[in-house]
Design a protein around this motif. Structure first.
Motif, PDB file in Angstrom:
ATOM      1  N   MET A   1       0.830  -1.180   0.000  1.00 55.67           N
ATOM      2  CA  MET A   1       0.000   0.000   0.000  1.00 55.67           C
ATOM      3  C   MET A   1       0.881   1.253   0.000  1.00 55.67           C
ATOM      4  O   MET A   1       1.850   1.349   0.737  1.00 55.67           O
ATOM      5  CB  MET A   1      -0.892  -0.009   1.243  1.00 55.67           C
ATOM      6  CG  MET A   1      -1.884   1.117   1.263  1.00 55.67           C
ATOM      7  SD  MET A   1      -3.095   0.895   2.577  1.00 55.67           S
ATOM      8  CE  MET A   1      -2.446   2.019   3.774  1.00 55.67           C
ATOM      9  N   THR A   2       0.534   2.220  -0.835  1.00 58.74           N
ATOM     10  CA  THR A   2       1.289   3.465  -0.935  1.00 58.74           C
ATOM     11  C   THR A   2       1.028   4.327   0.290  1.00 58.74           C
ATOM     12  O   THR A   2      -0.111   4.488   0.714  1.00 58.74           O
ATOM     13  CB  THR A   2       0.878   4.238  -2.204  1.00 58.74           C
ATOM     14  OG1 THR A   2       1.065   3.402  -3.337  1.00 58.74           O
ATOM     15  CG2 THR A   2       1.694   5.486  -2.367  1.00 58.74           C
ATOM     16  N   LYS A   3       2.078   4.876   0.836  1.00 58.49           N
ATOM     17  CA  LYS A   3       1.969   5.772   1.987  1.00 58.49           C
ATOM     18  C   LYS A   3       1.888   7.206   1.483  1.00 58.49           C
ATOM     19  O   LYS A   3       2.646   7.615   0.610  1.00 58.49           O
ATOM     20  CB  LYS A   3       3.184   5.628   2.907  1.00 58.49           C
ATOM     21  CG  LYS A   3       3.479   4.213   3.379  1.00 58.49           C
ATOM     22  CD  LYS A   3       2.507   3.772   4.422  1.00 58.49           C
ATOM     23  CE  LYS A   3       2.939   2.406   4.966  1.00 58.49           C
ATOM     24  NZ  LYS A   3       2.066   1.905   5.960  1.00 58.49           N
ATOM     25  N   THR A   4       0.982   7.986   2.060  1.00 52.88           N
ATOM     26  CA  THR A   4       0.802   9.378   1.660  1.00 52.88           C
ATOM     27  C   THR A   4       1.510  10.294   2.638  1.00 52.88           C
ATOM     28  O   THR A   4       1.345  10.156   3.857  1.00 52.88           O
ATOM     29  CB  THR A   4      -0.696   9.735   1.616  1.00 52.88           C
ATOM     30  OG1 THR A   4      -1.340   8.867   0.689  1.00 52.88           O
ATOM     31  CG2 THR A   4      -0.901  11.178   1.191  1.00 52.88           C
ATOM     32  N   VAL A   5       2.282  11.233   2.082  1.00 55.79           N
ATOM     33  CA  VAL A   5       2.971  12.235   2.889  1.00 55.79           C
ATOM     34  C   VAL A   5       2.563  13.629   2.418  1.00 55.79           C
ATOM     35  O   VAL A   5       2.373  13.858   1.221  1.00 55.79           O
ATOM     36  CB  VAL A   5       4.503  12.073   2.862  1.00 55.79           C
ATOM     37  CG1 VAL A   5       4.926  10.738   3.421  1.00 55.79           C
ATOM     38  CG2 VAL A   5       5.065  12.257   1.470  1.00 55.79           C
ATOM     39  N   ILE A   6       2.436  14.519   3.367  1.00 54.02           N
ATOM     40  CA  ILE A   6       2.165  15.922   3.100  1.00 54.02           C
ATOM     41  C   ILE A   6       3.490  16.651   3.235  1.00 54.02           C
ATOM     42  O   ILE A   6       4.219  16.467   4.206  1.00 54.02           O
ATOM     43  CB  ILE A   6       1.142  16.502   4.113  1.00 54.02           C
ATOM     44  CG1 ILE A   6      -0.139  15.662   4.144  1.00 54.02           C
ATOM     45  CG2 ILE A   6       0.872  17.970   3.816  1.00 54.02           C
ATOM     46  CD1 ILE A   6      -0.869  15.536   2.833  1.00 54.02           C
ATOM     47  N   LEU A   7       3.806  17.490   2.269  1.00 51.35           N
ATOM     48  CA  LEU A   7       5.079  18.208   2.234  1.00 51.35           C
ATOM     49  C   LEU A   7       4.800  19.679   1.983  1.00 51.35           C
ATOM     50  O   LEU A   7       3.961  20.020   1.143  1.00 51.35           O
ATOM     51  CB  LEU A   7       5.935  17.634   1.094  1.00 51.35           C
ATOM     52  CG  LEU A   7       7.222  18.344   0.716  1.00 51.35           C
ATOM     53  CD1 LEU A   7       8.223  18.280   1.862  1.00 51.35           C
ATOM     54  CD2 LEU A   7       7.814  17.718  -0.538  1.00 51.35           C
ATOM     55  N   GLY A   8       5.488  20.549   2.707  1.00 53.81           N
ATOM     56  CA  GLY A   8       5.329  21.972   2.464  1.00 53.81           C
ATOM     57  C   GLY A   8       6.337  22.789   3.240  1.00 53.81           C
ATOM     58  O   GLY A   8       7.015  22.285   4.139  1.00 53.81           O
ATOM     59  N   VAL A   9       6.418  24.048   2.870  1.00 58.68           N
ATOM     60  CA  VAL A   9       7.284  25.009   3.552  1.00 58.68           C
ATOM     61  C   VAL A   9       6.387  25.860   4.444  1.00 58.68           C
ATOM     62  O   VAL A   9       5.443  26.490   3.979  1.00 58.68           O
ATOM     63  CB  VAL A   9       8.033  25.897   2.537  1.00 58.68           C
ATOM     64  CG1 VAL A   9       8.918  26.906   3.266  1.00 58.68           C
ATOM     65  CG2 VAL A   9       8.874  25.040   1.601  1.00 58.68           C
ATOM     66  N   ILE A  10       6.689  25.856   5.739  1.00 63.15           N
ATOM     67  CA  ILE A  10       5.798  26.481   6.715  1.00 63.15           C
ATOM     68  C   ILE A  10       6.051  27.984   6.853  1.00 63.15           C
ATOM     69  O   ILE A  10       7.156  28.469   6.614  1.00 63.15           O
ATOM     70  CB  ILE A  10       5.911  25.779   8.089  1.00 63.15           C
ATOM     71  CG1 ILE A  10       4.704  26.073   8.950  1.00 63.15           C
ATOM     72  CG2 ILE A  10       7.232  26.123   8.763  1.00 63.15           C
ATOM     73  CD1 ILE A  10       4.518  25.114  10.112  1.00 63.15           C
ATOM     74  N   GLY A  11       5.012  28.687   7.240  1.00 65.73           N
ATOM     75  CA  GLY A  11       5.112  30.107   7.554  1.00 65.73           C
ATOM     76  C   GLY A  11       5.262  30.986   6.330  1.00 65.73           C
ATOM     77  O   GLY A  11       4.694  30.714   5.281  1.00 65.73           O
ATOM     78  N   SER A  12       6.049  32.039   6.477  1.00 66.32           N
ATOM     79  CA  SER A  12       6.249  33.012   5.397  1.00 66.32           C
ATOM     80  C   SER A  12       7.419  32.651   4.496  1.00 66.32           C
ATOM     81  O   SER A  12       7.780  33.425   3.613  1.00 66.32           O
ATOM     82  CB  SER A  12       6.482  34.401   6.003  1.00 66.32           C
ATOM     83  OG  SER A  12       5.346  34.806   6.727  1.00 66.32           O
TER      84      SER A  12
END
Length: 149
Positions: A1-12
């Motif tokens: 099963m594929t694992k889902t990850v959330i990725l992002g740069v936080i704040g400003s």
């Protein structure tokens, strides 16, 4: 099963190169990646993790203000019922960061499972996440196979 990850740069923070590299590396490693991009609020991370039923949230910050940007982040995850989501943070996390061990301790005290510096190779983070998610899956599987008297 594929694992889902959330990725992002936080704040400003508007540094996009690092998360682009991470997105490609995690996708090549077989993860389903939801890239939120730059200047992402805590709420956007929580909403995306909820919507995608994510196993992990990967927070990036390079402009040195992650200490301020991440205050209360894990409380928001818990409030949304996401206390079991694995959380990582990495980058240049503190202005004037001299002692990364101290920085690591600070972010661990905020609730992050792992803390990486800006020199971390994506393969190291991928290996760590595989191990952490497999460990969590194994524990859940063991609990579901426990015989009760």
């Amino acid at each position: 099963m594929t694992k889902t990850v959330i990725l992002g740069v936080i704040g400003s923070d508007a540094h996009v190169v690092g998360i682009t590299i991470l997105e490609r590396a995690f996708e090549a490693a077989g993860f389903d990646v939801v890239n939120l991009g730059v200047q992402t609020s805590q709420e956007e991370f929580v909403d995306a993790a909820t919507e995608a039923d994510a196993e992990a949230v990967l927070v990036s910050s390079l402009y040195g203000h992650a200490k301020q940007d991440c205050q209360g982040f894990h409380e928001r995850l818990v409030d949304a019922g996401l206390e079991d989501v694995t959380t990582y943070i990495g980058g240049n996390l503190a202005v004037g960061q001299d002692d990364f061990d101290e920085t690591r301790r600070f972010f661990r005290s905020l609730g992050f499972d792992r803390v990486f510096d800006s020199e971390t190779d994506p393969e190291e983070a991928i290996a760590a996440l595989r191990a952490d998610l497999d460990m969590r899956s194994s524990e859940a599987e063991q609990e579901s196979h426990t015989v009760r008297a």
